[in-house]
Motif scaffolding. Structure first.
Motif, PDB file in Angstrom:
ATOM      1  N   GLY A 544      58.009  30.427  50.699  1.00 31.31           N
ATOM      2  CA  GLY A 544      59.070  31.147  50.001  1.00 31.31           C
ATOM      3  C   GLY A 544      59.400  30.647  48.621  1.00 31.31           C
ATOM      4  N   ASP A 545      58.449  29.970  47.949  1.00 25.63           N
ATOM      5  CA  ASP A 545      58.737  29.450  46.604  1.00 25.63           C
ATOM      6  C   ASP A 545      58.179  30.347  45.503  1.00 25.63           C
ATOM      7  OD1 ASP A 545      56.031  29.009  46.828  1.00 25.63           O
ATOM      8  OD2 ASP A 545      56.111  26.864  46.337  1.00 25.63           O
ATOM      9  N   ASN A 546      57.732  31.553  45.871  1.00 22.73           N
ATOM     10  CA  ASN A 546      57.175  32.547  44.942  1.00 22.73           C
ATOM     11  C   ASN A 546      55.809  32.176  44.389  1.00 22.73           C
ATOM     12  OD1 ASN A 546      59.366  34.403  45.086  1.00 22.73           O
ATOM     13  ND2 ASN A 546      60.548  33.032  43.744  1.00 22.73           N
ATOM     14  N   LYS A 547      55.193  31.134  44.921  1.00 18.12           N
ATOM     15  CA  LYS A 547      53.803  30.818  44.600  1.00 18.12           C
ATOM     16  C   LYS A 547      52.964  31.132  45.833  1.00 18.12           C
ATOM     17  CE  LYS A 547      54.545  26.485  43.266  1.00 18.12           C
ATOM     18  NZ  LYS A 547      55.977  26.292  43.019  1.00 18.12           N
ATOM     19  N   ASP A 548      51.858  31.819  45.621  1.00 17.33           N
ATOM     20  CA  ASP A 548      51.029  32.223  46.753  1.00 17.33           C
ATOM     21  C   ASP A 548      50.211  31.056  47.279  1.00 17.33           C
ATOM     22  OD1 ASP A 548      51.773  34.870  47.121  1.00 17.33           O
ATOM     23  OD2 ASP A 548      50.431  35.595  45.557  1.00 17.33           O
ATOM     24  N   ASP A 549      50.384  30.792  48.565  1.00 17.39           N
ATOM     25  CA  ASP A 549      49.667  29.739  49.268  1.00 17.39           C
ATOM     26  C   ASP A 549      48.452  30.349  49.963  1.00 17.39           C
ATOM     27  OD1 ASP A 549      51.948  27.969  48.653  1.00 17.39           O
ATOM     28  OD2 ASP A 549      52.996  29.173  50.153  1.00 17.39           O
ATOM     29  N   LEU A 550      47.834  29.589  50.883  1.00 14.73           N
ATOM     30  CA  LEU A 550      46.609  30.064  51.513  1.00 14.73           C
ATOM     31  C   LEU A 550      46.534  29.636  52.971  1.00 14.73           C
ATOM     32  CD1 LEU A 550      43.887  31.529  50.880  1.00 14.73           C
ATOM     33  CD2 LEU A 550      42.905  29.258  50.454  1.00 14.73           C
ATOM     34  N   TYR A 551      46.298  30.632  53.849  1.00 14.14           N
ATOM     35  CA  TYR A 551      45.858  30.366  55.215  1.00 14.14           C
ATOM     36  C   TYR A 551      44.338  30.556  55.246  1.00 14.14           C
ATOM     37  CZ  TYR A 551      50.711  31.399  56.840  1.00 14.14           C
ATOM     38  OH  TYR A 551      52.067  31.426  57.061  1.00 14.14           O
ATOM     39  N   ILE A 552      43.620  29.666  55.929  1.00 20.61           N
ATOM     40  CA  ILE A 552      42.192  29.870  56.169  1.00 20.61           C
ATOM     41  C   ILE A 552      41.938  29.744  57.670  1.00 20.61           C
ATOM     42  CG2 ILE A 552      39.826  29.200  55.617  1.00 20.61           C
ATOM     43  CD1 ILE A 552      40.840  27.768  53.161  1.00 20.61           C
ATOM     44  N   PHE A 553      41.233  30.724  58.220  1.00 21.88           N
ATOM     45  CA  PHE A 553      40.867  30.697  59.637  1.00 21.88           C
ATOM     46  C   PHE A 553      39.357  30.732  59.759  1.00 21.88           C
ATOM     47  CE2 PHE A 553      39.582  33.164  63.434  1.00 21.88           C
ATOM     48  CZ  PHE A 553      40.030  32.283  64.416  1.00 21.88           C
ATOM     49  N   ASN A 554      38.822  29.933  60.711  1.00 21.50           N
ATOM     50  CA  ASN A 554      37.405  30.010  61.034  1.00 21.50           C
ATOM     51  C   ASN A 554      37.239  29.900  62.544  1.00 21.50           C
ATOM     52  OD1 ASN A 554      34.560  29.375  61.505  1.00 21.50           O
ATOM     53  ND2 ASN A 554      34.427  29.125  59.274  1.00 21.50           N
ATOM     54  N   GLY A 555      36.728  30.979  63.134  1.00 20.68           N
ATOM     55  CA  GLY A 555      36.484  30.981  64.572  1.00 20.68           C
ATOM     56  C   GLY A 555      35.021  31.106  64.911  1.00 20.68           C
ATOM     57  N   LYS A 556      34.125  30.984  63.916  1.00 19.07           N
ATOM     58  CA  LYS A 556      32.710  31.267  64.132  1.00 19.07           C
ATOM     59  C   LYS A 556      31.787  30.076  63.909  1.00 19.07           C
ATOM     60  CE  LYS A 556      33.498  35.732  64.750  1.00 19.07           C
ATOM     61  NZ  LYS A 556      33.333  36.385  66.073  1.00 19.07           N
ATOM     62  N   ASN A 557      32.091  29.224  62.927  1.00 20.41           N
ATOM     63  CA  ASN A 557      31.114  28.216  62.526  1.00 20.41           C
ATOM     64  C   ASN A 557      31.179  26.921  63.329  1.00 20.41           C
ATOM     65  OD1 ASN A 557      31.638  29.609  59.459  1.00 20.41           O
ATOM     66  ND2 ASN A 557      29.523  29.262  60.088  1.00 20.41           N
ATOM     67  N   TRP A 558      32.265  26.691  64.021  1.00 16.31           N
ATOM     68  CA  TRP A 558      32.460  25.402  64.677  1.00 16.31           C
ATOM     69  C   TRP A 558      32.650  25.617  66.174  1.00 16.31           C
ATOM     70  CZ3 TRP A 558      31.254  22.434  60.731  1.00 16.31           C
ATOM     71  CH2 TRP A 558      31.633  22.815  59.443  1.00 16.31           C
TER      72      TRP A 558
END
Length: 701
Positions: A544-558
Motif C-alpha cells: 500500500g505504499d503506491n509502489k508496485d511490488d512483485l509476487y512470483i510463483f513457480n509450480g513447475k520447475n522444482w
C-alpha cells in the motif's frame, strides 16, 4: 393488431435491379448466411419512384426503434439479439401512389369506402376494418412478393414486413408476411414481432372464459401456478422490480386474462408489450426471444473484458462475440444494468457491430483484440482495438461514452513511427503521468531486428515519442521476453518489468516520459529467489505504499511449489518472504492460477488463487496481505449457485476505489462475485445471456 413473424439488421449491398420496377435490395444488417440467421425483409406497396425516399425513411425509423439501442426507450431485446438476424430493405416502384380501397362486407359496422384500384407493386387493398384484418391481398399478391424476393436473391427470407402507403391504422399477419400501414407505431410493430420472432400470444382480453387447451405460447397459461414463468417469481407471489407493471406473479392467479378472454387464463404480469403495446416485454416474454433465437447468435461469455466504462468507479462488463460487442453497466450491489432489480428498461446499454465517431467507423471482427484503459483522461475506461492482419493491421481508439463507444481514431497499416504487424503486443500505460494511458508496443516476431515503441496519447490521437531498435538500455530484445506494466517508484509514471525466460534475467525500467531507463537488473536470481523459465510474475502493490511490488510463483520447475514476495524500494526489489509448498491457509500446487486485486479495499493488493486440477474438487482461495506476509482462506466446489469448473475463466473487476470484484465465466454462464468475509460471495449469475430481472431459486439475475 393480429399475429406475425420477423427479425433485424445493418450493412449495405445492392442487388441487381429489375428495370421495369426499379427493384433493388439494400442490406441494413448482415451477420451471416440466410441458413444461419433469421432474415427479415422490409417491402413497400403503393410507393411511387418519387416516394421511395419517404419509404426509406419509414424503414430507417422502424429499424432504429426495433433493432438498435437508439430507440427512445423501446425494449432492447431485438437489438441485443441482432447478431442472430439479417435485415434487408427492398425498394420497388408502384405506378400509382397509395393502395386500393374497398368496403369490407363481413361486418355492417365496417366503414364504407369509395373503391379505388391503383396500380401498385403488390396489389394490397385496405378496408380499415378490424373484422377484415384491416386489409387484404389480391389473388396474385403472394406471387408478386415471391417474385420480387427471388429477383434480389432473398427468396429464403424468414419474414416480410410489408409497409402500405396508407395513413389509416391497421396491420394483418399472413404467415410469413406482416402487412402494416405507414402510420403503424413502433410499439405496434414491436408487438407484432413478439408474435413472429418471440412466438408470443396476445395478452389483451375481452369478456369470456378461455375454453381451449393450454396455450403453446410462453406468456399465457390456464394454470395460475405455471412452470412457464416460475423461474421469474419462485417462492414469491410477485417480483419487486420497477416499473411495477412488469412484475411477474406466480401464485393466486393475480393477473387473469389473456388470449382474448378475461377469465380462465393467465398472463405473467399486469402489463407488457403483448397486452398494451407498451415499450417493454415482461420477463418471461423477453426470455422467450432469447430461447428461440440465441442458437442463431454467436453470443457467449468466452471473451469478457472489465473496465469502468461508465465512470462510476466500478468495473463494467464488455462481451466480444463474433463481430459484435455488448456492454453492461454494473450496479452495486444487485448486479448489472442499473442495479439489477431496480429497473427493467435495459439489459445491455450497447450492442453493436460497428463503432462510429469522428475518427471513422470501426467494424468489429472475431479476430479483434481489445485492451481497456482511460486514454482520453476523462475518468472512463476506453477501448484500444487491434485487428492483426500483417501489413494491413489496424488500431482503433474507441472512447467510452454514456451510450457506448465512439470511434476517435483509426490507424491503418502504421502508427506514428511504427509499422504495424500481426504480432504487435500493445500495453496501455501512463508513462508521462498526465492521467491518460499511453502505449508501449513490442514486436519480437515479425521483424529482425526486434522493436519497442512508445506512443503518447493526446486524448484523441497518438504521438510518436521514441522507438528502440533491437536494444533496450542494457537488454537485447528477444522473443523470449515477457513484459509487465508497473509503477516501480510510485511517481505515477508507468513503466515495466522485463523477464527473459531463456536467460532468466529480470530488468526493471523506469521512465521520464520520453524514454525508458534501466533501473535495476537481476541475472538469474532475485533476492531470495532462483529464477526459472516457468516463473509467473504478478505485479502488485502488496504493502500500500503506491509502489508496485512483485509476487512470483513457480509450480513447475522444482519439486515443491514456491511463492515469493519482493518489495519495491523505488529502484529495485527487496526480499520480504518466500513460501515453500504452503502459505498459511493454502496448500500450493503446480496448477494454481493467480489473480491480483485489492479484495478487501485496504489499498494493499493480494492474490486470488484458482485450482481445478490438483485436488478432489475445484478450489478458490483468497489471500490477505499484511504488507509483509500472506494468509489465505478457501472455498470449494460451489460458491452460492456457481459450480466451480475447469472451463471457468476469471477476470478481476478492478474498482477505482474500494474492494475489487471478480467476473467468472464459461461459454454459457457468467457470474459476478464480490468479497465477503474472508471469501467471495455470488452477487449475480446469468445463464445464456445477461438480463435485468430476477431469475431462479437463488436470486440469480
Amino acid at each position: 393488431m393480429k399475429s406475425i413473424l420477423s427479425f433485424c439488421g445493418l450493412l449495405a449491398l445492392l442487388f441487381a435491379a429489375n428495370p421495369l420496377s426499379a427493384q433493388t435490395a439494400t442490406a441494413l444488417l448482415v451477420n451471416g448466411t440466410a441458413a444461419a440467421k433469421f432474415d427479415i425483409v422490409f417491402m413497400g406497396d403503393g410507393f411511387t419512384s418519387a416516394q421511395q425516399g419517404e419509404y426509406n425513411t419509414l424503414v430507417s425509423n422502424y429499424f432504429n426503434a426495433i433493432f438498435t439501442h437508439d430507440n427512445g426507450g423501446m425494449d432492447d431485446v431485438l437489438s441485443e439479439l441482432q447478431d442472430a438476424i439479417n435485415v434487408y430493405r427492398v425498394n420497388m416502384n408502384s405506378v400509382n401512389s397509395g393502395v386500393a380501397q374497398f368496403t369490407c362486407g363481413a361486418d355492417p359496422a365496417c366503414p364504407a369506402k369509395t373503391p379505388t384500384s391503383p396500380n401498385t407493386a403488390y396489389a394490397f387493398r385496405y378496408s380499415g376494418c378490424w373484422n377484415c384484418c384491416w386489409m387484404s391481398k389480391a389473388g396474385d399478391t403472394d406471387t408478386r412478393i415471391n417474385n420480387a424476393l427471388a429477383t434480389v436473391g432473398l427468396s429464403g427470407a424468414d419474414y416480410v414486413v410489408m409497409i402500405l402507403n396508407e395513413t389509416g391504422f391497421g396491420g394483418c399477419s399472413y404467415g410469413r408476411v406482416l402487412a402494416i400501414t405507414k402510420s403503424t407505431s413502433n410499439n405496434v410493430l414491436l408487438h407484432e414481432l413478439g408474435h413472429s420472432v418471440g412466438g408470443l400470444a396476445d395478452e389483451y382480453d375481452r369478456p369470456g372464459c378461455f375454453a381451449g387447451p393450454e396455450p403453446g405460447a410462453r406468456n399465457a397459461s390456464i394454470n395460475a401456478n405455471t412452470p412457464k414463468w416460475n423461474l421469474f417469481a419462485r417462492n414469491t407471489s410477485t417480483t419487486t422490480g420497477n416499473p411495477v407493471e412488469y412484475n411477474v406473479s406466480q401464485t393466486n392467479g393475480e393477473f387473469e386474462g389473456a388470449v382474448y378472454k378475461d377469465k380462465c387464463v393467465h398472463r405473467p404480469s399486469s402489463n407488457s408489450t403483448m397486452r398494451g403495446n407498451t415499450n417493454l416485454f415482461n420477463p418471461p416474454s423477453y426470455d422467450e426471444f432469447w430461447v428461440r433465437n440465441k442458437p442463431r447468435s454467436n453470443y457467449n461469455f468466452q471473451k469478457v473484458y472489465a473496465g469502468d466504462f461508465k465512470g462510476t468507479g466500478a468495473a463494467d462488463v464488455l462481451l466480444h462475440f463474433g463481430n459484435h460487442l455488448a456492454a453492461y453497466e454494473v450496479g452495486v450491489p444487485d448486479g448489472f444494468t442499473n442495479a439489477g432489480l431496480t429497473t427493467r428498461v435495459k439489459s445491455s446499454y450497447m450492442t453493436a457491430k460497428r463503432i462510429s465517431g469522428p475518427g471513422g467507423t470501426w467494424a468489429v471482427t472475431a479476430s479483434d483484440q481489445f485492451i481497456t484503459g482511460d486514454f482520453s483522461g476523462d475518468g472512463k475506461d476506453d477501448l484500444l482495438a487491434f485487428f492483426p492482419n500483417g501489413a494491413s493491421s489496424r488500431l482503433g481508439l474507441l472512447t467510452a461514452t454514456a451510450t457506448g463507444f465512439s470511434c476517435t481514431k483509426i490507424f491503418s497499416g502504421s502508427l506514428p513511427g511504427w509499422s504495424m504487424q500481426t504480432n504487435d503486443r500493445y500495453f496501455l500505460a501512463d508513462f508521462n503521468g498526465d492521467g491518460r494511458k499511453d502505449i508501449y508496443v513490442f514486436n519480437t516476431q515479425n521483424w529482425n531486428p526486434f522493436y519497442m515503441g512508445m506512443l503518447r496519447s493526446t486524448g484523441t490521437d497518438l504521438a510518436f515519442v521514441r522507438r528502440y531498435d533491437q536494444y533496450l538500455p542494457g537488454h537485447l530484445l528477444s522473443n523470449t521476453d515477457k513484459y509487465f506494466i508497473a509503477d516501480i517508484n510510485g511517481d505515477n509514471k508507468e513503466e515495466f518489468v522485463l523477464f527473459n525466460t531463456a536467460s532468466k534475467a529480470t530488468r526493471l525500467y523506469r521512465t521520464d516520459g520520453t524514454q525508458v531507463i534501466l533501473s535495476a537488473q537481476y541475472l538469474g536470481s532475485l533476492p531470495g529467489w532462483s529464477s526459472a523459465d516457468q516463473d509467473q510474475y504478478h505485479v502488485a502493490d502488496f504493502n500500500g505504499d503506491n509502489k508496485d511490488d512483485l509476487y512470483i510463483f513457480n509450480g513447475k520447475n522444482w519439486g515443491p511449489e514456491y511463492l515469493v514476495m519482493l518489495r519495491s524500494n523505488g529502484t529495485g526489489y527487496d526480499y520480504v518472504i518466500r513460501y515453500d509448498n504452503t502459505l498459511p491457509g493454502w496448500d500450493m500446487n503446480d496448477d494454481d492460477s493467480y489473480y491480483v486485486g485489492d479484495y478487501n479495499g485496504d489499498g494493499k493488493e493480494e492474490l486470488l488463487i484458482y485450482n481445478t486440477a490438483n485436488w478432489d474438487s475445484e478450489y478458490l482461495g483468497r489471500t490477505t496481505s499484511t504488507g509483509s506476509a500472506l494468509s489465505a482462506a478457501w472455498q470449494k466446489d460451489w460458491i452460492g449457485g456457481w459450480n466451480l469448473g475447469g472451463s471457468d475463466r476469471l477476470r478481476v473487476a478492478n474498482a477505482r476505489t474500494g474492494a475489487d470484484a471478480l467476473f467468472i465465466s464459461n461459454t454459457d454462464w457468467f457470474g459476478y462475485f464480490v468479497p465477503a468475509g474472508a471469501g467471495m460471495n455470488q452477487q449475480a449469475m446469468y445463464k445464456d445471456y445477461i438480463r435485468a430481472f430476477k431469475h431462479h431459486d437463488f436470486g440469480w439475475y
